[in-house]
Design a protein around this motif. Structure first.
Motif, mmCIF file in Angstrom:
data_model
loop_
_atom_site.group_PDB
_atom_site.id
_atom_site.type_symbol
_atom_site.label_atom_id
_atom_site.label_comp_id
_atom_site.label_asym_id
_atom_site.label_seq_id
_atom_site.Cartn_x
_atom_site.Cartn_y
_atom_site.Cartn_z
ATOM 1 N N SER A 16 2.194 0.723 -5.187
ATOM 2 C CA SER A 16 1.065 1.094 -4.341
ATOM 3 C C SER A 16 1.205 0.475 -2.955
ATOM 4 O O SER A 16 1.638 -0.663 -2.805
ATOM 5 C CB SER A 16 -0.227 0.609 -4.994
ATOM 6 N N LYS A 17 0.821 1.251 -1.936
ATOM 7 C CA LYS A 17 0.852 0.724 -0.573
ATOM 8 C C LYS A 17 -0.494 0.112 -0.178
ATOM 9 O O LYS A 17 -0.636 -0.437 0.912
ATOM 10 C CB LYS A 17 1.209 1.852 0.412
ATOM 11 N N SER A 18 -1.473 0.241 -1.058
ATOM 12 C CA SER A 18 -2.819 -0.245 -0.721
ATOM 13 C C SER A 18 -2.952 -1.737 -0.995
ATOM 14 O O SER A 18 -2.318 -2.261 -1.900
ATOM 15 C CB SER A 18 -3.865 0.482 -1.567
ATOM 16 N N PRO A 19 -3.820 -2.393 -0.234
ATOM 17 C CA PRO A 19 -4.082 -3.795 -0.536
ATOM 18 C C PRO A 19 -4.904 -3.907 -1.811
ATOM 19 O O PRO A 19 -5.533 -2.935 -2.241
ATOM 20 C CB PRO A 19 -4.885 -4.268 0.679
ATOM 21 N N TYR A 20 -4.917 -5.075 -2.405
ATOM 22 C CA TYR A 20 -5.715 -5.370 -3.599
ATOM 23 C C TYR A 20 -7.192 -5.058 -3.305
ATOM 24 O O TYR A 20 -7.689 -5.303 -2.204
ATOM 25 C CB TYR A 20 -5.527 -6.855 -3.949
ATOM 26 N N LYS A 21 -7.859 -4.523 -4.310
ATOM 27 C CA LYS A 21 -9.250 -4.066 -4.187
ATOM 28 C C LYS A 21 -10.174 -5.090 -3.499
ATOM 29 O O LYS A 21 -10.206 -6.256 -3.879
ATOM 30 C CB LYS A 21 -9.783 -3.775 -5.593
ATOM 31 N N ARG B 252 -8.395 -6.538 2.728
ATOM 32 C CA ARG B 252 -7.989 -5.681 3.836
ATOM 33 C C ARG B 252 -6.612 -6.032 4.385
ATOM 34 O O ARG B 252 -6.236 -7.197 4.411
ATOM 35 C CB ARG B 252 -8.979 -5.831 5.008
ATOM 36 N N ASP B 253 -5.931 -5.009 4.869
ATOM 37 C CA ASP B 253 -4.759 -5.222 5.717
ATOM 38 C C ASP B 253 -5.273 -5.234 7.150
ATOM 39 O O ASP B 253 -6.028 -4.349 7.547
ATOM 40 C CB ASP B 253 -3.768 -4.069 5.551
#
Lengths: 446, 446
Positions: B4-9, B12-13
Motif C-alpha cells: 500500500s502507498k497510503s500512510p497508516y490509518k 498523514r504524509d
C-alpha cells in the motif's frame, strides 16, 4: 512507590540547554538544505510492518524494530529509518510532479539497540534524497550537500572525510574477476562491512575460508587494498579480461571516476576518498555508496551514510525511479561536534529584557509594557512579584538577560525609567511612553 | 502483491506543501513562546506505561493509548499527551533551578481514535507550561500567551474566544451549596463536560436523576446558567450560608475574578468569557481551566485547552509545585485557520535563483556559481542537464523561482551573463565574476 523520573532506556529528556542545541543543529541542516532548494517533508512515526519487511535489512527487522499489533489488529512499527517512508510517499506522486524531486526531513526514529556512546534507541536523523536526476548529477549534488551541512557547523577536512565506493564496482569485482556465486558474494559483503573492526590476519583468514581459492583470495585482497582512482584503473587493467573489458569498465567503474573528478572540480578534493570497504549493509543500494567519517583517532565512527538506489518504488508496483540519498544522525553528529569543540554554548536563554517591579502598584504597568515590547519582537521576561533589589540581581546573574528594567511607582509617576544594559553596565534614562526609543536601544545592541 | 502507498490509518504524509504549512505553524508558536521567554524542551516519544496509568484519564489508558511490551519486557506507550513527560522532567530538576520555569514543546503524539475532521491518530501538539509562579500570575501570563499565539496567525476576537472556569469554584458549588457526595460530583462533572453536545431537556433530566433532589437540581441549573463575573457574585451571595461565607468566597471564587480583571486590564476583555460548562476531563487540574473555541458556527470546536495543577510531581515522590499549562493541537488549529481563510499559501517553494546551462561545457561553471551564491545564503536550484529554452520556461512556470540564469558557453566566454527577474520580467546583464552584484540584486528584491 514513587514512579521513576528517568526517561525510558536509550531515550533522552531534552532540557532547554539540550533542546536549544538540537534546534541549532536542525536549523543548520534545514538552512543548508533550503539553500540547495531541497523541500521539507515528513511521514508518520508509525508505519505498517510490511513496509520494513519489504525494504529494510534483516538485522533491522529481526532485532531492532519496535513492532506491535494495534487495537485494530494491524501489525505496525515505529519507524526505524526514513527511506521506506520516503519511497512510499514518492510512489504516490512521482508521475505527476516535475523531476528531480529534492527532499529532506528530520524525523525521530527508534531502534532497539544496546545504548552506547554515539548510539541510542531514540534518535533524530536528517535525511536528504534526490529522485529522478540525470545519471551521476544527483550523486555530485547530494555529496556536496553533505559536505556543506558539515561545514555549516564549522567543520572542515581536518575534522571529517567522505569515504566513497560504488556497489556496481564491488558487484563487478565479485562476479567478474573473482567469479563468485551469490551466496559467497553476500558473505564477502558482510565481511567487508566489518573489515575495519577486525585484525588484518583474521580478515585474511576469513576471506580465504569464504573464497576457498588462493587466486580469488589474492584478487580480493588486492581489491580491498585499493585507495585511489589511479589504483582502480590499474586494478581493472590487470584483472579485466575478454573483449567486453572496456564496456564493463565504462558501465561499472567509469561513473565513479567521473564523480570524483566532478567533486574535485567543486573544490572538494580534500574531503573525499575512495574506500573499498564501504559497502553499506542495506539491500536497496545499487550504485554509489558513501559514509562521512570522523577523522579524530578517538572518535573514528560514521556520522552519516547513504547511497544510490535504482528501484525503491518496485514494491509499490511503480516503474523504477532512481535516486540517491543519505541519513545523518544527530547522536553521532553531536559526538563529532563535541570531539572537535564545535558545539555552541546553549546553556543560556537568549532574553532581550527582564522587566521587574518593586511594588504591586506597578504590576499592571509592567505587564502592559512587556506586551507592547513583545509586539515589536523584543523577547521579554516578566519577573513576577515585588522585586527586592538583591534577589533580582541574583536572578539576572543566573538568567543573563541583555537588559533589565525595574519599575517603581516613583519612576512611573515621574514618567521616566532606567533601562540597564547588563552587558555594558550602562544605565539609560528613557521616557516610559517612549517605547520606540527602548526598542531601538535593545535591537541596536543585539 | 504491491504494498500500500497510503500512510497508516489516522496518520498523514506531509508532502512539501503540507510540511511548509506545518513549519509555518510551528515557527509562529516557537516565536511567540520565545517572546514570552519560554524555553524549548522535548522528551522521548516512548514512555513507560505506568507514567500514564498514574496521571492520565481512564479513557486515554483504556481506549486510546498505543501501548505494547518491548523486547526487554517493559510495558511502554507512545506518548498520548505531554503533561506526564513534562512533570517527570520537572521532577528531576525543580529543586536546583530558578523559578518560575517557563517551558514549551511541540511533540508528535498518538491516540487510537476514530479519525474524523479535526481529530487524527497522530498529531502534533504545542504545549506551554509555567511552574512555580506566584499565585495567579502564571494564569494571566499563560492565557495571554495563548491569545498571542492565536493572534500571530492573524486571528482575533471575531474568530475565537477563550472560555474560562475554575475547578475550585465548581468543586465548591458541588460540595458547598449542593452538598453532593463524591460519586455524584464525579457524575455531574462528566455530565457538564457533555452539556454543549446534548439537548437542554435531556441535560435537565440527567441532572435530576443524579442529584435526586429538586432544590439541588435548581441550584445546579442556576450554576450552569451563569455567564459573567457579576452573575457569579450574585449566585454566591444567594447561596453562601454560614459564618465562613466570605472566607470560602475569597478562597474559591475571588481568584477567578482577579484573573478576569487582570486580563481585562491587558486589553483582552473581548477574548475571554466565563463558561460554567468548561471543566476539562483530565484529573490533574485543580484550579483555573480554559479552552480556546472557534467562534465560527460551522466549526464550533476546541482548538486548545489547559488549566492549573497543584500537584503533578507527587507521583514522583516530590514536594508539590504548582503550575498552569495548555495544549494546542495542530489538527484543530489548521481546521480553524482554514475555516477563517487564515492559511498562507505554501504550495510554492521559495527559490531565489534557478541556474541552468544550455550545453555540457557550461556545467561545471554552473555548479561552481551555484555553490558560491549558496555560500552567501542565496537559495539556488541547479537545473540538471542541457537546458532547452522551451523546457526550462515550462519548468520555471511550475517552480516559480524569483530569478533565473541560463548559462551558455558564448556567455561564459564573453564573461557577461543575463540574470532574469521572473517576477518583473526584467533582464539584467551582469559580469559572471561580479558575484556581489548578483547577490545584491537578488537579496534586494526579496
Amino acid at each position: 512507590m514513587a514512579l521513576s523520573k528517568s526517561p525510558y532506556k536509550g531515550t533522552r529528556d531534552f532540557f532547554p540547554e539540550q533542546m536549544r542545541l538540537r534546534n541549532y543543529i536542525f536549523s543548520k541542516m534545514a538552512e543548508v538544505s533550503e539553500l540547495f532548494a531541497y523541500e521539507p517533508y515528513d511521514g508518520p512515526m508509525l508505519e505498517e510492518l510490511d513496509l520494513y519487511r519489504a525494504k529494510s535489512g534483516e538485522e533491522l527487522i529481526n532485532d531492532q524494530v519496535y513492532n506491535f499489533i494495534d487495537r485494530g489488529d494491524r501489525e505496525v512499527a515505529i519507524r526505524p529509518e526514513m527511506t521506506p517512508t520516503v519511497a512510499r510517499m514518492v510512489a504516490q506522486i512521482h508521475r505527476e510532479v516535475a523531476k528531480p524531486l529534492r527532499w529532506y526531513a528530520i524525523p525521530n526514529l527508534m531502534r532497539y539497540e544496546k545504548p552506547q556512546k554515539g548510539r541510542l534507541r531514540e534518535f533524530w536523523q536528517y535525511n536528504a534524497d534526490i529522485f529522478g536526476a540525470p545519471e551521476g548529477l544527483g550523486d555530485v549534488e547530494i555529496i556536496q550537500l553533505a559536505v556543506e551541512i558539515m561545514k555549516s557547523f564549522g567543520a572542515n577536512n581536518e575534522h571529517f572525510e567522505i569515504l566513497i565506493n560504488s556497489r556496481k564496482l564491488v558487484d563487478y569485482v565479485f562476479t567478474g574477476p573473482i567469479h563468485l556465486e551469490h551466496e559467497m558474494t553476500k558473505k564477502l559483503y558482510k565481511l567487508i562491512d566489518k573489515k575495519n573492526k577486525m585484525p588484518a590476519d583474521k580478515f585474511s583468514a576469513e576471506v580465504s575460508e569464504i573464497t576457498n581459492d588462493p587466486i580469488k583470495t589474492i584478487i580480493f585482497e588486492k581489491y580491498v587494498a585499493l585507495s585511489s582512482m589511479k589504483d582502480i584503473e590499474i586494478f581493472f587493467e590487470e584483472t579485466l579480461e575478454g573483449t567486453h573489458g572496456e564496456e564493463i569498465f565504462n558501465k561499472n567503474v567509469k561513473p565513479l571516476m567521473t564523480l570524483f573528478s566532478q567533486l574535485e572540480a567543486l573544490g572538494l578534493k580534500d574531503y573525499i576518498k575512495f574506500d573499498p570497504s564501504i559497502v553499506r549493509g542495506l539491500d536497496y543500494y545499487t550504485d554509489v555508496v558513501f559514509e562521512i567519517f570522523d577523522k579524530h583517532p578517538e572518535n573514528r565512527r560514521a556520522i552519516a551514510g547513504g547511497g544510490a538506489y535504482a528501484n525503491l518504488l518496485a514494491i509499490f508496483g511503480e516503474q523504477p525511479l532512481g535516486g540517491i540519498g543519505f541519513g545523518m544522525g544527530e547522536v553521532p553528529l553531536t559526538e563529532f561536534l563535541k570531539t572537535h569543540a564545535l558545539l555552541p554554548d546553549t546553556s543560556k536563554q537568549n532574553i532581550d529584557l527582564l522587566i521587574a517591579y518593586s511594588d504591586n502598584e506597578s504590576e499592571s504597568t509592567a505587564m502592559e509594557l512587556a506586551q507592547t515590547l513583545r509586539n515589536h519582537k523584543i523577547k521579554v521576561e516578566l519577573y513576577f512579584g515585588e522585586a527586592k533589589t538583591k534577589k533580582i540581581f541574583s536572578y539576572t546573574d543566573k538568567k543573563q538577560p541583555h537588559f533589565a528594567l525595574i519599575l517603581t511607582k516613583e519612576e512611573i509617576s515621574s514618567t521616566e525609567v532606567v533601562l540597564r544594559n547588563l552587558k555594558t553596565k550602562e544605565l539609560h534614562k528613557v521616557k516610559l511612553i517612549d517605547v520606540d526609543k527602548m526598542i531601538e536601544m535593545i535591537k541596536g545592541s543585539r
